[in-house]
Design a protein around this motif. Structure first.
Motif, PDB file in Angstrom:
ATOM      1  N   ARG A 142       5.091  22.616 -28.612  1.00  0.00           N
ATOM      2  CA  ARG A 142       5.731  23.920 -28.567  1.00  0.00           C
ATOM      3  C   ARG A 142       6.162  24.167 -27.132  1.00  0.00           C
ATOM      4  N   GLU A 143       7.479  24.118 -26.918  1.00  0.00           N
ATOM      5  CA  GLU A 143       7.989  24.134 -25.552  1.00  0.00           C
ATOM      6  C   GLU A 143       9.403  24.689 -25.524  1.00  0.00           C
ATOM      7  N   LEU A 144       9.677  25.476 -24.487  1.00  0.00           N
ATOM      8  CA  LEU A 144      11.011  26.002 -24.243  1.00  0.00           C
ATOM      9  C   LEU A 144      11.651  25.215 -23.109  1.00  0.00           C
ATOM     10  N   THR A 145      12.855  24.698 -23.354  1.00  0.00           N
ATOM     11  CA  THR A 145      13.640  24.064 -22.294  1.00  0.00           C
ATOM     12  C   THR A 145      14.772  25.007 -21.922  1.00  0.00           C
ATOM     13  N   GLN A 172      24.199  20.214 -19.977  1.00  0.00           N
ATOM     14  CA  GLN A 172      22.850  20.589 -19.564  1.00  0.00           C
ATOM     15  C   GLN A 172      21.797  19.917 -20.446  1.00  0.00           C
ATOM     16  N   MET A 173      22.079  19.785 -21.736  1.00  0.00           N
ATOM     17  CA  MET A 173      21.149  19.086 -22.622  1.00  0.00           C
ATOM     18  C   MET A 173      21.009  17.628 -22.198  1.00  0.00           C
ATOM     19  N   LEU A 174      22.121  17.012 -21.825  1.00  0.00           N
ATOM     20  CA  LEU A 174      22.072  15.633 -21.329  1.00  0.00           C
ATOM     21  C   LEU A 174      21.203  15.551 -20.082  1.00  0.00           C
ATOM     22  N   GLN A 234      30.771  19.971 -32.163  1.00  0.00           N
ATOM     23  CA  GLN A 234      31.463  18.682 -32.206  1.00  0.00           C
ATOM     24  C   GLN A 234      30.504  17.526 -31.955  1.00  0.00           C
ATOM     25  N   ARG A 235      29.515  17.739 -31.096  1.00  0.00           N
ATOM     26  CA  ARG A 235      28.537  16.684 -30.834  1.00  0.00           C
ATOM     27  C   ARG A 235      27.658  16.438 -32.061  1.00  0.00           C
TER      28      ARG A 235
END
Length: 309
Positions: free
Chosen positions: A2-5, A43-45, A75-76
């Protein structure tokens, strides 16, 4: 896990160090992307995150800093051929904006996206618990989100031993609530469900406190400092002190401050202002930071032993 990025922490204008909004919550098997602003895909990358695990996308409102990254994410999802449905929650009155963002450019659309608008009384059961939404006070239709895990019970090893329960009998107790003369209540203690709240662009209102109530992790905007409280009220935003006051009055455990205006060069001032109102854990959000959902609180009292019936 359980974690927020945290993918972005700016408000209307990004800065050299703060991207537009973006927050991914991993809650066991549920992976929710909140408010993907411009640049979220990159940012996810940078954070080492893929779109494949996503199960839901939650949009609080259709201002650009909270939604302009949605076309790239959609689109991804198609490009990576995500094999399961991804549900998209958004204010019902903003369906036209969702449609425009979804089809902003030409692409081979093979994603199984399932739009599920939110409105008054919205509630949906997820694998993590109940996801609800409440209307906030902003210049356009805006909703905050709250995720609540169901209450349960935690087995106590000392009580299991005292009653002679072990092996398959433990599983039977968990499935049926009883094993012979022993009930689940005899060998367990209550385990309150954990709570998560996500509150963006809003002035103070009853919904802010209802969403934040008892939150183990409260993510809340703190666009302004107290010196600009009048401006914050006029445009439907919170100051850091107000956000911290909400956390205190609502009994939140960990407060995550984010959505900072570019007008303030020194972000530590947000933390200083919040500290004056809230003495719990405070996280001053930074891009690409990871924040764990705090562990469950230990019960104040727990039976240590029991005699057999």
């Amino acid at each position: 896990m359980r974690e927020l990025t945290i993918l972005g922490t700016a408000s209307q204008v990004p800065t050299r160090h703060r991207n537009h909004n973006g927050y991914q919550l991993r809650w066991d098997d549920e992976v929710i992307l909140f408010d993907p602003g411009e640049g979220t895909q990159r940012q996810m990358l940078m954070a080492g995150l893929a779109v494949t695990p996503l199960t839901r996308i939650c949009i609080t409102h259709f201002h650009g800093d909270h939604s302009l990254g949605l076309p790239g994410i959609i689109q991804r999802i198609s490009l990576d051929k995500v094999p399961h449905p991804v549900r998209v929650h958004f204010p019902a009155g903003g369906r036209q904006y969702l449609d425009r963002l979804w089809h902003a450019t030409s692409f081979y659309d093979v994603a199984d996206l399932r739009p599920e608008p939110v409105g008054p009384g919205f509630r949906v059961e997820t694998s993590a618990g109940a996801l609800t939404a409440l209307p906030l006070r902003h210049s356009i239709e805006t909703y905050g989100y709250r995720l609540v895990e169901p209450d349960g019970r935690r087995m106590v090893a000392a009580l299991l031993s005292a009653y002679g329960i072990s092996g398959p009998a433990v599983g039977e107790l968990q499935r049926t609530g009883r094993s012979g003369r022993v009930s689940l209540d005899d060998v367990s203690v209550p385990r309150p469900g954990q709570k998560f709240a996500f509150i963006m662009d809003t002035g103070l209102c009853d919904s802010v406190f209802a969403l934040a109530e008892g939150a183990d992790l409260l993510v809340i905007e703190s666009t302004f400092l107290a010196q600009d409280a009048a401006m914050a009220a006029e445009v439907g935003h919170l100051t850091a002190g107000q956000a911290a006051s909400v956390a205190r009055q609502s009994g939140a455990r960990t407060l995550v401050l984010t959505h900072f205006s570019q007008r303030y060069a020194d972000s530590t001032r947000f933390l200083d202002e919040a500290r004056a109102e809230f003495d719990g854990d405070i996280v001053l959000a930074e891009d690409l930071m990871r924040v764990k959902v705090p562990p469950r609180l230990s019960l104040s009292h727990e039976p240590a032993s029991a005699s057999r019936n």
